[in-house]
Design an enzyme around this catalytic site. Structure first.
Site, PDB file in Angstrom:
ATOM      1  N   ASP A 178      44.114 -53.345  53.749  1.00 19.34           N
ATOM      2  CA  ASP A 178      43.173 -54.527  53.529  1.00 19.34           C
ATOM      3  C   ASP A 178      44.195 -55.592  53.323  1.00 19.34           C
ATOM      4  O   ASP A 178      45.172 -55.663  53.027  1.00 19.34           O
ATOM      5  CB  ASP A 178      42.147 -54.326  52.591  1.00 19.34           C
ATOM      6  CG  ASP A 178      40.894 -55.230  52.535  1.00 19.34           C
ATOM      7  OD1 ASP A 178      40.894 -56.026  53.873  1.00 19.34           O
ATOM      8  OD2 ASP A 178      40.078 -55.169  51.927  1.00 19.34           O
ATOM      9  N   ASP A 207      40.042 -62.081  56.974  1.00 23.29           N
ATOM     10  CA  ASP A 207      38.784 -62.699  57.358  1.00 23.29           C
ATOM     11  C   ASP A 207      38.246 -63.434  56.235  1.00 23.29           C
ATOM     12  O   ASP A 207      38.675 -63.494  55.038  1.00 23.29           O
ATOM     13  CB  ASP A 207      37.702 -61.582  57.824  1.00 23.29           C
ATOM     14  CG  ASP A 207      37.705 -60.452  56.435  1.00 23.29           C
ATOM     15  OD1 ASP A 207      38.638 -60.158  56.125  1.00 23.29           O
ATOM     16  OD2 ASP A 207      36.667 -59.842  56.284  1.00 23.29           O
ATOM     17  N   CYS A 221      26.408 -29.550  38.812  1.00 23.74           N
ATOM     18  CA  CYS A 221      27.123 -29.364  39.750  1.00 23.74           C
ATOM     19  C   CYS A 221      28.215 -28.218  39.850  1.00 23.74           C
ATOM     20  O   CYS A 221      28.712 -27.972  38.659  1.00 23.74           O
ATOM     21  CB  CYS A 221      27.920 -30.810  39.855  1.00 23.74           C
ATOM     22  SG  CYS A 221      29.405 -30.863  40.914  1.00 23.74           S
ATOM     23  N   CYS A 249      31.190 -27.963  41.332  1.00 23.33           N
ATOM     24  CA  CYS A 249      32.533 -28.159  41.504  1.00 23.33           C
ATOM     25  C   CYS A 249      33.571 -27.665  40.672  1.00 23.33           C
ATOM     26  O   CYS A 249      33.136 -27.180  39.485  1.00 23.33           O
ATOM     27  CB  CYS A 249      32.722 -29.945  41.781  1.00 23.33           C
ATOM     28  SG  CYS A 249      33.192 -30.565  40.300  1.00 23.33           S
ATOM     29  N   CYS A 263      33.289 -29.287  37.168  1.00 24.28           N
ATOM     30  CA  CYS A 263      31.944 -28.813  36.344  1.00 24.28           C
ATOM     31  C   CYS A 263      31.836 -27.393  36.214  1.00 24.28           C
ATOM     32  O   CYS A 263      31.215 -27.105  35.202  1.00 24.28           O
ATOM     33  CB  CYS A 263      30.960 -29.551  37.195  1.00 24.28           C
ATOM     34  SG  CYS A 263      30.995 -31.162  37.262  1.00 24.28           S
TER      35      CYS A 263
HETATM   36  N1  GUN Z   1      36.571 -55.390  50.985  1.00 22.69           N
HETATM   37  C1  GUN Z   1      35.040 -55.231  50.761  1.00 22.69           C
HETATM   38  N2  GUN Z   1      34.452 -56.213  51.786  1.00 22.69           N
HETATM   39  C2  GUN Z   1      35.448 -56.683  52.353  1.00 22.69           C
HETATM   40  C3  GUN Z   1      35.239 -57.587  53.504  1.00 22.69           C
HETATM   41  O1  GUN Z   1      34.304 -58.037  53.801  1.00 22.69           O
HETATM   42  N3  GUN Z   1      36.595 -57.975  54.142  1.00 22.69           N
HETATM   43  C4  GUN Z   1      37.622 -57.384  53.753  1.00 22.69           C
HETATM   44  N4  GUN Z   1      38.823 -57.768  54.514  1.00 22.69           N
HETATM   45  N5  GUN Z   1      37.760 -56.510  52.661  1.00 22.69           N
HETATM   46  C5  GUN Z   1      36.644 -56.255  52.047  1.00 22.69           C
HETATM   47 ZN    ZN Z   2      31.015 -31.531  39.659  1.00 22.08          ZN
END
Ligand code: GUN
Ligand code: ZN
Length: 673
Positions: free
Chosen positions: A99, A138, A288, A290, A293
């Site tokens: 990101d 963005d 659960c 897993c 757990c």
């Molecule tokens: N992570 C959570 N929402 C968003 C988003 O709208 N844009 C970006 N780039 N990362 C995010």
């Molecule tokens: Zn679990």
């Protein structure tokens, strides 16, 4: 787009708008739907975190997401990322998405603030560390944004997307769909992202919507974003990581998710289940199985130091996400995704409202949903959003059914697995039997066809008000006179004798053919068998010795016979044989059920090879996943008959994978079934 794309996406199974698929990025494969655990680069190797390698090897998460903005801000990590590359830095050989810092601008500036990063520098940086899927910077549009501001944000995002694509090298580019709460902008944003030729689209700006539990708005936002994006581009719901939301979001067409919640919740001693979260203190046993757990109970964890407890809770949370995603996948393959969605409606009132909201998008979903799946179970009027209800209502509105003398079969539930239809046997002479079903009146001839014969409803007396209202409205669409009601128990006395078995099957065959191959131009029975007076003698049926049901339909011709159709036992729908395809093609004009392929590659299909999406030029808007289609060239010359793997729009827009599995080509002379 280059000839050799960085990523491609291929759908293998569909249910509702949801799909299973394979996303390949730079040769690495991810099965979808899938969730990417969020990796905080600052916490790596700190004991409290779970290493990316474990996510892949143990939990089968083949794709993770991390933040290039955070890596770049931390000098020594930045240097290592550049020199070693991201995959070595994280010791992860799956797909890594990065990101851009947009989310930080939302967290610390409410969407208005900008982070101290240049939109193109962050792309170059993501390139330099070898990210597989990078994200543009963005503009995060919050739901409170007015239309004008949201539109302005969108224009900035799109400008940055174009510039980013120009500088990008060898990385798949994620361009998020924004638009805030404004649905017109969501659709516009989706369309503009598609027009960029993008192969990966997150739906962004939804974290605050989910944080305020406004899942109804979330449904609208996803639906409109998808309307703009179309079905061919894989869609990622940015920041969605609660297991409860996954079936619904998948059903609306989301393929990928990401979540930091597994670790954030663990940090707060919160324990996820598929439909809610508990504080550790609220539990006295773990519901659960897993590995975590199975080994500990809540007291054990509570008495541990936090540094030990948190990673254990995080692992449990990851197991829950894994299990929910796996069950969503198998529900898609089985055709029971709706049943899963309906169950999640019971998680809480906001989810219930969201599942009800799906009805508003019924026709969008209908356009992409298969016409046949393996099961159809309906408990409540929430189900009225299902494509099957929409389609059957359409059928009843157009079919012009009526009856002067009616046998109304009133008990649609199965008595010891015998339906009232089985009990009736062949219909009485001069009487039209209808099953008075919650879907509406079903003519007996269509009863084996999906979903009519497969549907399981509550017994009479167990329907909710919404379902009863629907049933009443559907009854009005079929005018019936002189009704005899029969619940399958005592034989009604006033009925005339039964018609013969062949006669009953002929009626069935004609009704099924008219229903499955309906079009605005030609009677499909005439299209297949011609208009002769002795039509009934020309229909040659092979029936099952065991059940007496129709299996194959031939046309008796010049002393021989031509195999036109096979009736599938599992869903009561026809598979078209090449001789049937030739007749339907000749007599029902284009574009009906045509998939038009490049003339140059058509030869392969004529010889029986499958049709790849990249060679498809057009597809009829009536085609749904799983339908039998006529493969033709640009001049409408018939090449083959086969089964569409996806809906028409996907066939038209996708550039990868198999679009039609060819059953028989005009030149293949062999039958692959
Ligand atoms: N992570 C959570 N929402 C968003 C988003 O709208 N844009 C970006 N780039 N990362 C995010
Ligand atoms: Zn679990």
């Amino acid at each position: 787009m280059t000839d050799d794309p960085i990523s491609n996406f291929e759908v293998t199974d569909c249910d509702l708008m949801g799909r299973r698929g394979i996303l390949k990025v730079k040769g690495r494969k991810v099965e979808t739907p899938e969730l990417m655990p969020v990796i905080n680069p600052n916490k790596l190797g700190s004991g409290g975190s779970i290493e990316p390698k474990e996510l892949k090897d143990r939990f089968r998460f083949n794709m993770i997401i991390t933040n290039s903005y955070i890596i770049r801000r931390t000098e020594d990590m930045k240097e290592r990322a550049i020199s070693e590359g991201l995959h070595r830095l994280l010791s992860f050989d799956g797909v890594i998405m990065t990101d851009s810092g947009t989310f930080q601008s939302f967290m610390y500036g409410g969407g208005k603030g900008e982070v101290d990063v240049d939109p193109l520098d962050i792309i170059r940086f993501q390139n330099s560390i070898g990210s597989d899927v990078g994200t543009i910077l963005d503009r995060f549009t919050v739901p409170g944004s007015e239309h004008e501001d949201a539109e302005n944000d969108l224009n900035i995002t799109m400008k940055r997307a174009k510039d980013s694509l120009d500088v990008n090298k060898n990385m798949e580019m994620a361009v998020p769909v924004q638009g805030g709460r404004h649905l017109d902008l969501r659709e516009l944003s989706g369309r503009r992202v598609k027009e960029l030729g993008i192969s990966y689209a997150p739906i962004g700006g939804v974290v605050p919507i989910m944080e305020s539990y406004d899942y109804t708005l979330l449904v609208d936002v996803i639906a409109n974003a998808k309307k703009g994006l179309g079905p061919a581009i894989p869609a990622h719901l940015f920041g969605a990581g609660h297991p409860m939301i996954l079936p619904l979001a998948t059903a609306m067409g989301c393929d990928l998710f990401d979540s930091a919640s597994y670790i954030k919740f663990a940090n707060d001693d919160r324990y996820m289940t598929s439909d809610r979260t508990y504080h550790l203190k609220e539990l006295d046993t773990f519901p659960c199985p897993c590995p975590v757990c199975s080994k500990y109970d809540p007291m054990d964890l509570l008495s541990m130091p936090k540094g030990e407890r948190t990673p254990l809770l995080a692992r449990h949370n990851l197991w829950v996400l894994r299990i929910v995603l796996d069950s969503v996948r198998s529900a898609i393959s089985e055709g029971t995704l709706w049943e899963l969605v309906e169950r999640s409606a019971m998680s809480n009132p906001q989810m219930y409202a969201a599942v009800r909201r799906v009805k508003e998008h019924g026709s969008l979903i209908e356009e992409q949903a298969p016409r046949s799946t393996r099961r159809f179970m309906c408990s409540s009027s929430l189900s009225l959003s299902r494509p099957e209800f929409i389609r059957y209502e359409r059928y009843l509105s157009n079919a012009d059914l009526s009856s002067d003398r009616t046998l109304r079969l009133t008990d649609w539930a199965r008595n010891y697995s015998r339906s009232v239809m089985d009990l009736m046997g062949n219909p009485p002479e001069g009487v039209d039997p209808f099953i008075d079903s919650p879907l509406g009146p079903i003519p007996y001839e269509l009863n084996d066809m999906y979903p009519l014969g497969q549907a399981i409803f509550p017994p009479p007396g167990g329907l909710d008000e919404g379902m009863l209202g629907h049933m009443e409205a559907m009854r009005k669409k079929v005018p019936m006179k002189d009704i005899i009601d029969w619940n399958g128990k005592k034989q009604p006395e006033e009925l005339p004798g039964r018609i013969g078995h062949r006669q009953a099957n002929i009626r069935r065959a004609m009704a099924l053919i008219r229903c499955q191959f309906s079009n605005d131009v030609t009677d499909p029975v005439v299209a297949l068998f011609g208009e002769d007076d002795d039509l009934e003698e020309r229909i040659d049926m092979i029936t099952s010795r065991k059940t007496g049901k129709i299996r194959n339909i031939h046309l008796a011709k010049d002393g021989g016979k031509l195999h036109l159709l096979s009736l599938r036992a599992e869903d009561g729908l026809f598979s078209i044989k090449i001789e049937g395809a030739k007749r339907l093609h000749k007599n029902i004009p284009a574009p009906w059920m045509r998939v038009i392929v490049d003339s140059e590659t058509g030869e392969f299909n004529a010889r029986g090879l499958n049709v790849f999406c990249k060679f498809i030029n057009d597809a009829d808007g009536r085609i749904r996943p799983g339908d039998d289609v006529l493969v033709v060239d640009e001049k409408d010359k018939l090449l083959a008959v086969g089964k569409a793997q996806t809906g028409w729009k996907y066939l038209k827009e996708s550039k990868s994978g198999i679009g039609v599995k060819v059953r028989e080509g005009v030149l293949s002379g062999k039958d692959k079934d």
